[in-house]
Design a protein around this motif. Structure first.
Motif, PDB file in Angstrom:
ATOM      1  N   HIS A  90      -0.633   1.519   9.097  1.00  0.00           N
ATOM      2  CA  HIS A  90       0.149   0.718   8.155  1.00  0.00           C
ATOM      3  C   HIS A  90       1.390   0.056   8.767  1.00  0.00           C
ATOM      4  CE1 HIS A  90       1.841  -0.628   4.398  1.00  0.00           C
ATOM      5  NE2 HIS A  90       2.947   0.031   4.671  1.00  0.00           N
TER       6      HIS A  90
ATOM      7  N   SER B 287       0.824  -1.208   0.000  1.00  0.00           N
ATOM      8  CA  SER B 287       0.000   0.000   0.000  1.00  0.00           C
ATOM      9  C   SER B 287       0.856   1.255   0.000  1.00  0.00           C
ATOM     10  CB  SER B 287      -1.048  -0.012   1.116  1.00  0.00           C
ATOM     11  OG  SER B 287      -0.478   0.090   2.364  1.00  0.00           O
TER      12      SER B 287
ATOM     13  N   ARG C 130      -9.793  -6.362   1.922  1.00  0.00           N
ATOM     14  CA  ARG C 130      -9.213  -7.713   1.921  1.00  0.00           C
ATOM     15  C   ARG C 130      -9.519  -8.436   3.227  1.00  0.00           C
ATOM     16  NH1 ARG C 130      -3.163  -7.460   1.140  1.00  0.00           N
ATOM     17  NH2 ARG C 130      -3.259  -9.718   1.052  1.00  0.00           N
TER      18      ARG C 130
ATOM     19  N   ASN D  68      -6.805  -2.591   1.601  1.00  0.00           N
ATOM     20  CA  ASN D  68      -6.476  -3.583   2.632  1.00  0.00           C
ATOM     21  C   ASN D  68      -7.667  -3.880   3.537  1.00  0.00           C
ATOM     22  OD1 ASN D  68      -3.824  -4.020   1.859  1.00  0.00           O
ATOM     23  ND2 ASN D  68      -3.106  -2.240   2.997  1.00  0.00           N
TER      24      ASN D  68
END
Lengths: 214, 214
Positions: free
Chosen positions: B106, B10, B178, B175
């Motif tokens: 992140h 990402s 996902r 993300n």
């Protein structure tokens, strides 16, 4: 300006250095991350920063969060002395050095993460300390290689005046020493630390010098 | 320019969006984080980035690391269209939004950390996924509150042109999806995501559109 700060928070420590380097008068609003179940978790503080983190800068009523964003703001609103070099490649280098600390190490080792490791994952003290040291030891060689190998390094991380990279490095080293990590393999980092700690801006920002220090 | 990238990273995805928004021609140098034991761990790649991470931007031989620093560099060297507003408070807000993702979420959820959880701490699949979702669910309400409650939010995170905040938000949402996190509580985030994904700069940067996509 008012800085919502916890003496031992390395993100708050960064901003304290930046404020001092700029010569901006500021006062501390202490937010104790341990006492009373964590003052940063209070509803009153959530109104100020929904992320429940320190530091927060209050500039005449404007509320700013995130230490890197705050330092850039201080640099834009109080340009002298600069906290970033003037050329784009130099600025990118300084920001990358700062982010190697602020994105690659600090987020993994701060209090809320260590608490999750122990409280939720049931990690013991030894494994928690090994986690802490692991992420430090991922980043310290990267920083040393960049600082030792690049002619742009000067008395400080970039040239001969402190930048936001130094504002991030010195608080990180405070944590390194708390965990007794051997700094012998990182002579350039140690040298820059010694340079910085000769300056009142860095000395006065030290956790032990804060009004909320214990 | 050349971008050392992994389609699913990402951090690389952020820079791909920024390059596209700027209309800068660039080519991908794929660095596979899983194949061959991780191509980012090769000695050849360590020479390029000792931190062994993607992305790296090669601008005519100048090597830049750290996605936030790279986006600021692109904004300084290619000012039109801007990726940051022009006023210091607006810039601080955009950077803080970006850093809420790039510093607070992140770093905790990237591959090397998940590997440490499983490989070193022996965390099982369920606890690993709970970790991932936990840090997302710390940040998503903070982002939604700021975006929904601040009149500076426009068609995008800040006003009506995309900024580095959008460049960070959309890869993070990739993300989120996902991991099947419910986005119903975050209507402003969902709305901005829908705005962004109408723009070719965002569409073309999507992991599935990259030459190294699987």
């Amino acid at each position: 300006m008012k800085l919502y700060s916890y003496f031992r928070s390395s993100a708050a420590y960064r901003v304290r250095i930046a404020l001092n380097l700029k010569g901006i008068p500021w006062e501390t609003v202490p937010v104790h991350l341990l006492k009373h179940g964590g003052e940063h978790l209070d509803e009153q503080y959530r109104q100020i920063n929904p992320a429940r983190m320190v530091p927060v800068l209050d500039d005449d009523g404007a509320i700013l969060t995130q230490s890197l964003a705050i330092m850039e703001y201080l640099d834009e609103t109080h340009p002298t002395p600069p906290l970033l070099p003037s050329d784009p490649l130099g600025r990118a280098r300084v920001r990358a050095l700062a982010q190697t600390i602020a994105c690659d190490v600090h987020p993994l080792n701060n209090l809320r993460v260590l608490r999750y490791l122990v409280g939720t994952l049931g990690v013991d003290e030894e494994a928690k300390n090994a986690w802490y040291v692991h992420w430090l030891q991922q980043a310290l060689p990267v920083l040393e290689a960049e600082l030792a190998g690049n002619p742009a390094t000067g008395r400080f991380c970039h040239g001969d005046i402190p930048t936001i990279a130094d504002c991030c490095l010195i608080p990180q080293l405070f944590n390194v020493r708390r965990f007794n990590v051997d700094l012998t393999p990182y002579p350039t980092i140690v040298r820059i630390d010694a340079e910085c700690t000769q300056l009142p801006a860095f000395v006065d920002a030290h956790p032990a010098r804060q009004p909320d220090a214990e």
